[in-house]
Structure formats: C-alpha cells, structure tokens
Design an enzyme around this catalytic site. Structure first.
Site, PDB file in Angstrom:
ATOM      1  N   ARG A 115      44.859 -25.113   1.933  1.00 55.37           N
ATOM      2  CA  ARG A 115      45.307 -26.377   1.989  1.00 55.37           C
ATOM      3  C   ARG A 115      44.866 -26.852   3.488  1.00 55.37           C
ATOM      4  NH1 ARG A 115      45.646 -25.224  -2.114  1.00 55.37           N
ATOM      5  NH2 ARG A 115      47.145 -25.293  -3.910  1.00 55.37           N
ATOM      6  N   SER A 128      54.479 -30.637  -3.662  1.00 54.10           N
ATOM      7  CA  SER A 128      55.153 -29.527  -3.092  1.00 54.10           C
ATOM      8  C   SER A 128      55.240 -30.082  -1.610  1.00 54.10           C
ATOM      9  CB  SER A 128      53.915 -28.307  -2.977  1.00 54.10           C
ATOM     10  OG  SER A 128      53.873 -27.723  -4.324  1.00 54.10           O
ATOM     11  N   GLU A 172      53.755 -29.696   4.241  1.00 58.81           N
ATOM     12  CA  GLU A 172      52.367 -30.022   3.707  1.00 58.81           C
ATOM     13  C   GLU A 172      52.081 -31.572   3.791  1.00 58.81           C
ATOM     14  OE1 GLU A 172      49.788 -29.680  -0.527  1.00 58.81           O
ATOM     15  OE2 GLU A 172      51.536 -28.124  -0.107  1.00 58.81           O
TER      16      GLU A 172
END
Length: 351
Positions: A160, A239, A343
């Site tokens: 990520r 998420s 995130e």
C-alpha cells in the site's frame, strides 16, 4: 476546462463528506492537467488532486485553494500491453481487460476510484497488487516541471505504498501502463485462500478470468466494498486501516498481549512480510478489541458488513468519522499495543 467557485467536494468522494473548495477545475486532457498544476505552482496556490474520490477524507471546512479533478479518458490495448489515462474508472477498465481475455487484474474488480490512483496506493486485493503488472507510470514532475516516464523499478512499490505516496506533492499521475498475460481467458494463478475456496479450487489454480472477476465482485459486495448509492455500508473508503506490519520484537509483544487478553489458545492472523517482519489483520484487531460490525450509535459507524470499513450513514460530518476512527485506533492500541494507520488520505484534518 470547467471551472467552479466555492464548489462542493463531498459529492466527489465515496464518503460524501467534506466542505467546499475555493475553486474546482475539471481537466479532461493531460495538457489541461499540466496547465492547471503549473498555474497553481506558479501562483503558490494550494492544490488538491481528485480522481475517483475513493481514498479521500476532506475536512468539514473544505479546501482553501484549487481542487483539480482529473477526468481524462483513454484505454489503449495492444496485445497484453495496456495504457490507461489517469481519469479512467478503474473497475470498468478491469472489466474490459477480462473481456479481452487478459489476466492480471481480474481480482482487482470492484475497487472504486480512478486508474491514476492505483499506483499511488499500490492498490491490491484478493491476492493481486497493481505493482505486479504495472510496467510504467507517466507523470508530471512538479519539481522538474516536465513529464517523466517511471519504470516499475523506480516506483518503489511496497505494501500500500509507492514513490508517489512518499512524495505526494511532487508527482501527478497522467497515465499508467500495464503488462498483462494473454492466458486464453484464464485468470492468473489464484493467490488468495478466500477466493480459491469460493470457487472450489486450490490456491495456485487458474480459473476462467470472468468467473474470478464475478467471484471477487460477489465477495466484495458481501462486505459492502462495491459502491451502491442505496447502501450506506458502501459510503466509505473501503478499508480505512492498513494491515499492520510488525518487526519481530513488536510481533512477539503483540502475541503476549493476545495471550493475556484472549487466552494462550488464540492465534492471531500472521503472514510473512519479508526481512523478519510479520503482517497481521487490521480487521481481526478491530473486531477482537470490541469494535464489531455495526459498532457506533451516531451518524458515522463501522460497516454492518465489514469491520475495516468506517461509514457515513447519511448525515455524518467528517468530524463524526474522525471521532470514530480515533476511538478505534485508541481501543486497538490499548488492547494489543498495535497502532493502526489510516489508508485514506486526509485533507485539512488528521487522526
């Protein structure tokens, strides 16, 4: 190029949250994108880049500066080579590659947002990450004031993360190029246990790519991870927290906290993350810390379908959302000594 003043930004995000921008520009060509960025840089005006809005948390006061919405189009396929304009809708592009019989993106179906955002976050799901198929990223470099082509090896991809995320004020992604596999309509080997189980096959098997795509869409929809205007569980950024990656000493301390809190027979999820590091599950941590599906009583709550998604139930403010996020972060840390990291990108606010 369309220009609006005191323009609402909430409708441009999947959270449907955030105040207005002083000015909103919508660019439909790479030239318009570059011109808008250069204008902002030359005048010292704060600049906010918006793609699909699926990874943004914008403060209630909005953005004092220029918001640039990238709405460029371009889908060019030559054998297994694919070039996408940054403004292309990601999930539509995935569908087109599957229809063309190509493998490599089928398990990334249903992810909201634009193609240009995928290398920034190194988007991944169900055993696939874009870093495995991206060959080059074409970007405008605000430091050198020129368009550059960065091969995969120079993008610094990790979980990520990427060079683009590490230097958020330097690069503006214009186009993304992929190398996909011509596998006769079959998928890439399945790497995610849940996907394989759902399809009744083993990890490593190939299946028809279209069936893999449909299976992933069904799994995502069951977790509220496919956009649906009528379903508030999808008014989210997917998420909200990344899965923690722990050094060995951190992981050992974590295991001790788990045993103390839940009992020595409980084993948390653990996956090798390279160089003596272990990745565990943010969703597991959240749930075991007491934040179960549907948690909350206000207008911002945890999804009723997935503990990793924080949602706007229709009347929330950004501060409502952040209050919930902070409560979860604090609770998980108190329970297990692990600090969750958000995130989505925050604009004008922070946890």
């Amino acid at each position: 190029m369309q220009e609006l003043h005191d323009a609402p930004l909430a409708p441009l995000t999947t959270f449907r949250l955030g105040g207005p921008a002083t000015r909103l520009l919508t660019a439909t060509t790479d030239t318009e994108v570059i011109d808008a960025v250069r204008e902002a840089d030359d005048s010292g005006t704060p600049l906010l880049i918006i793609g699909g809005g699926s990874n943004l948390v914008i403060g209630d006061k909005g953005f004092e500066g220029t918001a640039l919405r990238i709405a460029t189009k371009g889908f060019v396929l030559d054998g297994g080579s694919l070039e996408l304009a940054a403004g292309e809708v990601w999930t539509d592009a995935v569908t087109r590659t599957v229809e063309a019989g190509l493998a490599g993106l089928e398990c990334l179906a249903g992810i909201p947002g634009s193609a240009g955002a995928t290398p920034i976050q190194n988007v991944g799901a169900y055993g696939q990450e874009v870093s495995a198929t991206i060959t080059e990223v074409v970007a405008y470099d605000r430091r050198t004031r020129e368009t550059v082509v960065l091969p995969n090896s120079e993008c610094a991809f990790s979980y990520r993360h990427s060079r683009f995320k590490a230097e958020p004020d330097r690069y503006v992604v214009l186009r993304v190029r992929f190398g996909l596999e011509e596998a006769g309509g079959l998928s890439a080997p399945l790497k995610y246990p849940e996907t394989a189980r759902a399809m009744g096959v083993r990890e490593g098997d190939r299946v028809p790519a279209a069936e893999a795509r449909e299976t992933v869409l069904r799994l995502r929809a069951g977790k509220g991870m496919v956009l649906d205007p009528e379903d508030h569980d999808t008014w989210s950024a997917g998420s909200f927290f990344t899965n923690p990656v722990l050094e060995q000493a951190e992981f050992d301390a974590f295991l001790a906290r788990v045993a103390d809190r839940l009992g020595p027979e409980v084993t948390p999820p653990a996956f090798p993350a390279g160089e003596g590091r272990t990745k565990t599950s943010a969703a597991w941590l959240i749930d075991r810390a007491g934040f179960t599906k549907g948690y909350g009583t206000g207008p911002a709550r945890i999804s009723t379908k997935h503990t990793l998604a924080l949602t706007n139930r229709g009347e929330a403010t950004t501060e409502d959302l952040l209050a919930l996020a902070r409560e979860v972060v604090s609770g998980v840390h108190a329970a297990f000594g692990v600090t969750l990291v958000n995130e989505p990108v925050t604009v004008g606010v922070g946890l």
